[in-house]
Design a protein around this motif. Sequence first.
Motif, mmCIF file in Angstrom:
data_model
loop_
_atom_site.group_PDB
_atom_site.id
_atom_site.type_symbol
_atom_site.label_atom_id
_atom_site.label_comp_id
_atom_site.label_asym_id
_atom_site.label_seq_id
_atom_site.Cartn_x
_atom_site.Cartn_y
_atom_site.Cartn_z
ATOM 1 N N UNK A 93 7.629 7.083 4.943
ATOM 2 C CA UNK A 93 8.796 6.837 5.790
ATOM 3 C C UNK A 93 9.362 5.430 5.568
ATOM 4 N N UNK A 94 9.435 5.043 4.295
ATOM 5 C CA UNK A 94 9.979 3.743 3.873
ATOM 6 C C UNK A 94 9.196 2.542 4.406
ATOM 7 N N UNK A 95 7.936 2.732 4.731
ATOM 8 C CA UNK A 95 7.109 1.652 5.253
ATOM 9 C C UNK A 95 6.126 1.161 4.193
ATOM 10 N N UNK A 96 6.402 -0.028 3.654
ATOM 11 C CA UNK A 96 5.503 -0.634 2.681
ATOM 12 C C UNK A 96 4.147 -0.891 3.335
ATOM 13 N N UNK A 97 4.189 -1.303 4.587
ATOM 14 C CA UNK A 97 2.956 -1.568 5.328
ATOM 15 C C UNK A 97 2.070 -0.318 5.379
ATOM 16 N N UNK A 98 2.668 0.839 5.649
ATOM 17 C CA UNK A 98 1.891 2.083 5.706
ATOM 18 C C UNK A 98 1.293 2.438 4.349
ATOM 19 N N UNK A 99 2.051 2.201 3.283
ATOM 20 C CA UNK A 99 1.558 2.503 1.952
ATOM 21 C C UNK A 99 0.370 1.594 1.608
ATOM 22 N N UNK A 100 0.502 0.311 1.863
ATOM 23 C CA UNK A 100 -0.588 -0.616 1.572
ATOM 24 C C UNK A 100 -1.801 -0.301 2.440
ATOM 25 N N UNK A 101 -1.563 0.054 3.700
ATOM 26 C CA UNK A 101 -2.672 0.425 4.588
ATOM 27 C C UNK A 101 -3.423 1.628 4.024
ATOM 28 N N UNK A 102 -2.693 2.595 3.498
ATOM 29 C CA UNK A 102 -3.337 3.779 2.913
ATOM 30 C C UNK A 102 -4.187 3.388 1.704
ATOM 31 N N UNK A 103 -3.688 2.482 0.883
ATOM 32 C CA UNK A 103 -4.449 2.033 -0.277
ATOM 33 C C UNK A 103 -5.707 1.279 0.136
ATOM 34 N N UNK A 104 -5.574 0.441 1.147
ATOM 35 C CA UNK A 104 -6.721 -0.332 1.621
ATOM 36 C C UNK A 104 -7.758 0.589 2.256
ATOM 37 N N UNK A 105 -7.300 1.541 3.047
ATOM 38 C CA UNK A 105 -8.223 2.477 3.709
ATOM 39 C C UNK A 105 -8.987 3.325 2.703
ATOM 40 N N UNK A 106 -8.363 3.635 1.581
ATOM 41 C CA UNK A 106 -9.011 4.445 0.551
ATOM 42 C C UNK A 106 -9.892 3.597 -0.354
ATOM 43 N N UNK A 107 -9.924 2.299 -0.092
ATOM 44 C CA UNK A 107 -10.742 1.360 -0.854
ATOM 45 C C UNK A 107 -10.406 1.380 -2.338
ATOM 46 N N UNK A 108 -9.132 1.553 -2.651
ATOM 47 C CA UNK A 108 -8.719 1.551 -4.053
ATOM 48 C C UNK A 108 -8.322 0.167 -4.529
ATOM 49 N N UNK A 109 -8.301 -0.811 -3.623
ATOM 50 C CA UNK A 109 -7.943 -2.175 -3.996
ATOM 51 C C UNK A 109 -9.195 -3.037 -4.108
ATOM 52 N N UNK A 110 -9.280 -3.769 -5.195
ATOM 53 C CA UNK A 110 -10.409 -4.684 -5.378
ATOM 54 C C UNK A 110 -10.146 -5.974 -4.601
ATOM 55 N N UNK A 111 -11.154 -6.812 -4.512
ATOM 56 C CA UNK A 111 -10.981 -8.113 -3.872
ATOM 57 C C UNK A 111 -9.910 -8.929 -4.580
ATOM 58 N N UNK A 112 -9.894 -8.836 -5.907
ATOM 59 C CA UNK A 112 -8.872 -9.545 -6.691
ATOM 60 C C UNK A 112 -7.473 -9.005 -6.361
ATOM 61 N N UNK A 113 -7.354 -7.667 -6.256
ATOM 62 C CA UNK A 113 -6.070 -7.059 -5.880
ATOM 63 C C UNK A 113 -5.603 -7.583 -4.525
#
Length: 130
Positions: A93-113
């Motif tokens: 729904x055009x929310x960058x925050x929601x997209x990043x939250x989904x990535x963080x919740x799925x643990x697809x981002x490293x500490x460096x990311x």
Amino acid sequence: MEQKLERLPDAERDVMLVLWKYHSPVRTARIWQDVSQTHDWTLSTLKVLLGRLTDKGFVELTRQGRFTLYQALVSEAEYRRQETKGLLSRYYQNSVKSMIAALVEEETLSGEDLSELEELIRKAGKTHDA
């Protein structure tokens, strides 16, 4: 105003990924050599895909003697920007925050990311405050 680009099927996008590597017109044989690394397409399949991309305005075809050359008319950055906007619209729904939250919740981002994202957010904040 930015032109609305058609969303490409995977096969056509894969051809574009090859064309985006080159900054000048490229022969069909070179494109086929590159796509053959990941696809078992025939030369005629590739020519059909290139024809579709030409019809859609993504690719320009030129003739040089007996050779056909192709060049991307749409930049990779332009296409990625539009695809990202579509992804945000369709799924978040055009929310960058929601997209990043989904990535963080799925643990697809490293500490460096995460560190890089924090820095990007800090820089964006400074730009908006100025």
